[in-house]
Design a protein around this motif. Structure first.
Motif, PDB file in Angstrom:
ATOM      1  N   UNK A  23      83.754  -0.403 -11.451  1.00  0.00           N
ATOM      2  CA  UNK A  23      85.081  -0.056 -10.915  1.00  0.00           C
ATOM      3  C   UNK A  23      85.344  -0.791  -9.607  1.00  0.00           C
ATOM      4  N   UNK A  24      84.340  -0.847  -8.736  1.00  0.00           N
ATOM      5  CA  UNK A  24      84.513  -1.524  -7.443  1.00  0.00           C
ATOM      6  C   UNK A  24      84.768  -3.015  -7.667  1.00  0.00           C
ATOM      7  N   UNK A  25      83.996  -3.630  -8.554  1.00  0.00           N
ATOM      8  CA  UNK A  25      84.174  -5.065  -8.800  1.00  0.00           C
ATOM      9  C   UNK A  25      85.540  -5.363  -9.397  1.00  0.00           C
ATOM     10  N   UNK A  26      86.045  -4.472 -10.268  1.00  0.00           N
ATOM     11  CA  UNK A  26      87.358  -4.682 -10.859  1.00  0.00           C
ATOM     12  C   UNK A  26      88.468  -4.571  -9.810  1.00  0.00           C
ATOM     13  N   UNK A  27      88.335  -3.627  -8.896  1.00  0.00           N
ATOM     14  CA  UNK A  27      89.331  -3.482  -7.833  1.00  0.00           C
ATOM     15  C   UNK A  27      89.347  -4.728  -6.950  1.00  0.00           C
ATOM     16  N   UNK A  28      88.166  -5.281  -6.636  1.00  0.00           N
ATOM     17  CA  UNK A  28      88.104  -6.471  -5.794  1.00  0.00           C
ATOM     18  C   UNK A  28      88.727  -7.676  -6.504  1.00  0.00           C
ATOM     19  N   UNK A  29      88.521  -7.769  -7.825  1.00  0.00           N
ATOM     20  CA  UNK A  29      89.086  -8.889  -8.575  1.00  0.00           C
ATOM     21  C   UNK A  29      90.612  -8.815  -8.629  1.00  0.00           C
ATOM     22  N   UNK A  30      91.162  -7.604  -8.828  1.00  0.00           N
ATOM     23  CA  UNK A  30      92.600  -7.460  -9.018  1.00  0.00           C
ATOM     24  C   UNK A  30      93.373  -7.427  -7.693  1.00  0.00           C
ATOM     25  N   UNK A  31      92.815  -6.850  -6.679  1.00  0.00           N
ATOM     26  CA  UNK A  31      93.505  -6.730  -5.380  1.00  0.00           C
ATOM     27  C   UNK A  31      93.128  -7.942  -4.524  1.00  0.00           C
ATOM     28  N   UNK A  32      93.900  -8.995  -4.617  1.00  0.00           N
ATOM     29  CA  UNK A  32      93.571 -10.269  -3.959  1.00  0.00           C
ATOM     30  C   UNK A  32      93.834 -10.243  -2.460  1.00  0.00           C
ATOM     31  N   UNK A  33      94.599  -9.299  -1.986  1.00  0.00           N
ATOM     32  CA  UNK A  33      94.900  -9.220  -0.546  1.00  0.00           C
ATOM     33  C   UNK A  33      93.973  -8.253   0.193  1.00  0.00           C
ATOM     34  N   UNK A  34      92.951  -7.805  -0.458  1.00  0.00           N
ATOM     35  CA  UNK A  34      92.042  -6.849   0.159  1.00  0.00           C
ATOM     36  C   UNK A  34      91.250  -7.522   1.282  1.00  0.00           C
ATOM     37  N   UNK A  35      91.355  -6.965   2.500  1.00  0.00           N
ATOM     38  CA  UNK A  35      90.653  -7.520   3.668  1.00  0.00           C
ATOM     39  C   UNK A  35      89.556  -6.608   4.193  1.00  0.00           C
ATOM     40  N   UNK A  36      89.607  -5.306   3.879  1.00  0.00           N
ATOM     41  CA  UNK A  36      88.602  -4.371   4.382  1.00  0.00           C
ATOM     42  C   UNK A  36      88.195  -3.433   3.253  1.00  0.00           C
ATOM     43  N   UNK A  37      86.879  -3.300   3.032  1.00  0.00           N
ATOM     44  CA  UNK A  37      86.340  -2.444   1.984  1.00  0.00           C
ATOM     45  C   UNK A  37      85.201  -1.630   2.568  1.00  0.00           C
TER      46      UNK A  37
ATOM     47  N   UNK B  81      76.559  -5.684  -7.279  1.00  0.00           N
ATOM     48  CA  UNK B  81      77.944  -5.368  -6.893  1.00  0.00           C
ATOM     49  C   UNK B  81      78.339  -6.120  -5.623  1.00  0.00           C
ATOM     50  N   UNK B  82      77.412  -6.177  -4.664  1.00  0.00           N
ATOM     51  CA  UNK B  82      77.720  -6.882  -3.411  1.00  0.00           C
ATOM     52  C   UNK B  82      77.882  -8.375  -3.684  1.00  0.00           C
ATOM     53  N   UNK B  83      77.103  -8.923  -4.580  1.00  0.00           N
ATOM     54  CA  UNK B  83      77.234 -10.344  -4.895  1.00  0.00           C
ATOM     55  C   UNK B  83      78.598 -10.658  -5.502  1.00  0.00           C
ATOM     56  N   UNK B  84      79.091  -9.814  -6.413  1.00  0.00           N
ATOM     57  CA  UNK B  84      80.413 -10.006  -7.008  1.00  0.00           C
ATOM     58  C   UNK B  84      81.504  -9.870  -5.941  1.00  0.00           C
TER      59      UNK B  84
ATOM     60  N   UNK C   6      69.328  -4.565  -0.802  1.00  0.00           N
ATOM     61  CA  UNK C   6      68.140  -5.201  -0.225  1.00  0.00           C
ATOM     62  C   UNK C   6      68.551  -6.503   0.451  1.00  0.00           C
ATOM     63  N   UNK C   7      67.554  -7.337   0.743  1.00  0.00           N
ATOM     64  CA  UNK C   7      67.826  -8.624   1.386  1.00  0.00           C
ATOM     65  C   UNK C   7      68.688  -9.532   0.510  1.00  0.00           C
ATOM     66  N   UNK C   8      68.610  -9.364  -0.823  1.00  0.00           N
ATOM     67  CA  UNK C   8      69.379 -10.232  -1.713  1.00  0.00           C
ATOM     68  C   UNK C   8      70.890 -10.053  -1.493  1.00  0.00           C
ATOM     69  N   UNK C   9      71.322  -8.883  -1.166  1.00  0.00           N
ATOM     70  CA  UNK C   9      72.750  -8.645  -0.906  1.00  0.00           C
ATOM     71  C   UNK C   9      73.191  -9.416   0.338  1.00  0.00           C
ATOM     72  N   UNK C  10      72.401  -9.389   1.410  1.00  0.00           N
ATOM     73  CA  UNK C  10      72.768 -10.127   2.628  1.00  0.00           C
ATOM     74  C   UNK C  10      72.710 -11.629   2.386  1.00  0.00           C
ATOM     75  N   UNK C  11      71.735 -12.065   1.628  1.00  0.00           N
ATOM     76  CA  UNK C  11      71.632 -13.503   1.347  1.00  0.00           C
ATOM     77  C   UNK C  11      72.826 -13.966   0.521  1.00  0.00           C
ATOM     78  N   UNK C  12      73.289 -13.118  -0.429  1.00  0.00           N
ATOM     79  CA  UNK C  12      74.450 -13.474  -1.257  1.00  0.00           C
ATOM     80  C   UNK C  12      75.716 -13.548  -0.412  1.00  0.00           C
ATOM     81  N   UNK C  13      75.840 -12.665   0.515  1.00  0.00           N
ATOM     82  CA  UNK C  13      77.031 -12.701   1.385  1.00  0.00           C
ATOM     83  C   UNK C  13      77.059 -13.998   2.186  1.00  0.00           C
ATOM     84  N   UNK C  14      75.921 -14.374   2.756  1.00  0.00           N
ATOM     85  CA  UNK C  14      75.885 -15.613   3.530  1.00  0.00           C
ATOM     86  C   UNK C  14      76.057 -16.845   2.680  1.00  0.00           C
ATOM     87  N   UNK C  15      75.685 -16.760   1.419  1.00  0.00           N
ATOM     88  CA  UNK C  15      75.731 -17.932   0.556  1.00  0.00           C
ATOM     89  C   UNK C  15      77.092 -18.103  -0.114  1.00  0.00           C
ATOM     90  N   UNK C  16      77.762 -17.012  -0.532  1.00  0.00           N
ATOM     91  CA  UNK C  16      78.970 -17.115  -1.342  1.00  0.00           C
ATOM     92  C   UNK C  16      80.277 -16.841  -0.590  1.00  0.00           C
TER      93      UNK C  16
END
Length: 614
Positions: free
Chosen positions: A471-485, A497-500, A519-529
């Motif tokens: 549900x969270x990933x679908x909301x992020x995909x559809x709401x393109x103007x989302x700036x704060x979550x 979910x954090x990677x998406x 875990x660390x993978x979520x922070x690494x994905x944020x910095x990478x993507x």
């Protein structure tokens, strides 16, 4: 002789020539201080204490003999200032003056000489009262003699000579070489005003008038300069628009209890209507209903009112304000638990232009108030009903159906609010930009309806018990103007979910993941993507280590804040190294926050020595 220098002296009868104990008000014919008048009208003893009354001829002969023996103007001045001789002049009056020789009558220069300021102020004090303090000499009133001369010039030459001859006949200059007889003094006015006498008169009168005028001009110029210097340096000389701008930066408390007490001018400025359009009374426990009633009766142009934490305000005060202020636009009343449903119902009925209603933490608020808001307040854009535990889906659905222009809706810990309310807002309020359902009984089935909101920019889904990653990933995909979550306190949110979110959130700038299962993978994905995320809060995530903190700081070009509060696997030495290596990023840990707090305290003047005493 003092009476001859007075307006009222000529009217005294012979039988009443004795000095009266009660003082009379006399206006001197001469411009400026007259030393003779100062002494005659002073506080010295009566005439009977000095000289017994004698006949006019005997007194005249005695004074003439003593006066002939004088050789200098100084001795003449001392003679004239003697209290005994002056007392006899006061007693005998005008008849004595006519019997005196011409030599005895001194010139105007003797009386109109410029006196030092100290002596002048002392004589003024003696004339007024012996106990008065010395004061700076002020500009004297316009003398009656000058008015008589001007009136004579206006009426013509017939009366002008008499007025011009008056001054030298009263005060001619004493001279040791000249003498005259009483018969000359008893002559007609025409005899006194001969060619030679008129020349002397004009010279002496011009000298005295020039001295007095010069003194008056100097005093007036000094007073004008001092007034100009004082006025131009005073803050009240500023335009009122500038003072109003300065006062606009003060709070209501500072204006009412500070600035308005300075002077009446400032009080009037503090009562200007522009300061009473937006009224902030939050936290003032002395505010009661009577104050709101007065504001409503005097200021009907109120557009904003904030009574948060005013525990002494009751429904009566709010109803009076709402009834008299139909132009009210913003109404804020956080934590006013004493207010019932009546206050908000009255606001809804009488204020149709209402756009903002923040009434969080009011236990007595019910769905009836929300129903009236939906019926009467069609311009409503911002509502906050957090911790209003009596509100349910019934009131929120009616509100959503009646207020289609809503842009912000925030609910917190409203256990009676379910997916039905979320669906109603998503279907009836397409302009919603901020949506918050923290701690409400909302599930993924209701959150999925938020994908219809194309203008959604901020979404708060904290502490949603049944929220899945899809549900969270679908909301992020559809709401393109989302700036704060905000996904804090949701244990179901994982690294995938954090990677998406990092990949799909093209406009996302703030991501809050406190107490999530990452875990660390979520922070690494944020910095990478992600190239837009600036704020990441991963506090209380127990699986975060030094590797995740180092990688996101190294790889992310947009990161400006990284929250690592109570991430126990992250060493403080690593954080210290990251602080020095990446100074543009703020790292939040227990030690780092304490250091920043101490630095701000030192900048504000705090010192450890004064902390114990305070």
């Amino acid at each position: 002789m003092g009476h001859l220098l007075s307006k009222n002296g000529y009217g005294l009868k012979k039988k009443t020539r004795k000095l009266r104990k009660k003082k009379r008000r006399r206006n001197c014919f001469l411009q400026g201080p007259c030393m003779l008048c100062f002494i005659v009208h002073g506080t010295s003893g009566s005439v009977e204490d000095d000289w017994p009354f004698e006949s006019a001829a005997a007194a005249a002969s005695r004074l003439a003999e003593r006066y002939v023996s004088l050789n200098s103007p100084e001795e003449c001045a001392k003679f004239l200032l003697s209290p005994g001789e002056l007392a006899i002049w006061e007693g005998q009056g005008r008849s004595l003056l006519s019997a005196l020789p011409a030599k005895l009558i001194g010139p105007p220069a003797l009386f109109c000489a410029v006196v030092p300021a100290a002596d002048y102020s002392e004589m003024v004090c003696k004339r007024k009262c012996a106990e008065l303090q010395r004061c700076t000499p002020r500009k004297q009133q316009r003398c009656a003699f000058q008015e008589a001369m001007e009136n004579g010039e206006e009426r013509g030459d017939a009366s002008a000579p008499d007025s011009q001859c008056l001054l030298p006949s009263l005060c001619p200059l004493p001279s040791s070489s000249s003498s005259s007889s009483p018969s000359e003094e008893d002559g007609s006015s025409a005899g006194r005003c001969t060619d030679t006498g008129s020349a002397a008169t004009s010279s002496s009168s011009s000298t005295s008038s020039s001295c007095c005028c010069q003194l008056s001009q100097n005093e007036s110029s000094e007073e004008t300069k001092s007034a100009e210097n004082t006025d131009t340096s005073h803050i009240n000389q500023l335009p009122s628009s500038i003072l109003l701008k300065v006062f606009s930066h003060l709070s209501v408390k500072e204006r009412c209890l500070g600035a308005s007490l300075v002077c009446k001018y400032w009080r009037d400025l503090c009562l200007d209507f522009q300061f009473w359009k937006q009224i902030d009374l939050s936290g003032l426990q002395q505010v009661k209903d009577d104050l709101l009633v007065k504001i409503a009766s005097r200021r009907q142009n109120v557009t904003e009112i904030n009574i948060s934490d005013c525990r002494n305000v009751q429904d009566h005060g709010v109803c009076s304000l709402a009834s008299n202020c139909p132009g009210l636009v913003k109404y804020t009343a956080y934590r006013c638990k004493q207010l019932s449903d009546v206050s908000l119902c009255t606001v809804a009925v009488h204020c149709p232009l209402l756009q903002k209603v923040h009434v969080g933490n009011q236990d007595k608020l019910t769905d009836n108030a929300l129903k009236l808001l939906g019926e009467h307040c069609k311009e409503l854009k911002d509502v906050h009903f957090g911790q209003c535990y009596s509100i349910s889906d019934e009131g929120l659905v009616l509100l959503a159906q009646g207020c289609s222009k809503l842009q912000r809706i925030y609910m917190q810990e409203n256990k009676l609010v379910t997916d039905k309310s979320v669906q109603a807002f998503a279907e009836n309020c397409p302009d919603l930009q901020f949506v918050g359902f923290m701690g409400c009984s909302v599930t993924s089935q209701g959150v999925i309806h938020l994908t219809r909101l194309q203008h959604l920019s901020s979404l708060d889904l904290r502490h949603i018990s049944e929220l899945n990653n899809e549900t969270v990933m679908e909301v992020v995909r559809k709401c393109r103007n989302l700036t704060s979550l905000n996904l804090c306190l949701n244990w179901t949110i994982n690294d995938r979910c954090v990677e998406i979110i990092a990949k799909e959130g093209r406009s996302l700038k703030e991501l809050y993941l406190v107490s999530c299962k990452i875990t660390d993978h979520a922070l690494i994905a944020i910095g990478q993507y992600s190239s837009t995320i600036e704020t990441v809060d991963a506090g209380w995530c127990k699986e975060i280590t030094d590797q995740g903190a180092t990688q996101i700081a190294k790889s992310s070009k947009s990161l400006r804040y990284l929250g690592l509060m109570r991430c126990d696997k992250v060493n403080e030495e690593t954080v210290e190294r990251l602080v020095l290596q990446y100074p543009h990023i703020v790292f939040s840990t227990v030690m780092q926050d304490c250091k920043r707090t101490l630095e701000r305290a030192y900048q504000m003047g705090w010192s450890p020595n004064t902390s114990t005493a305070s």
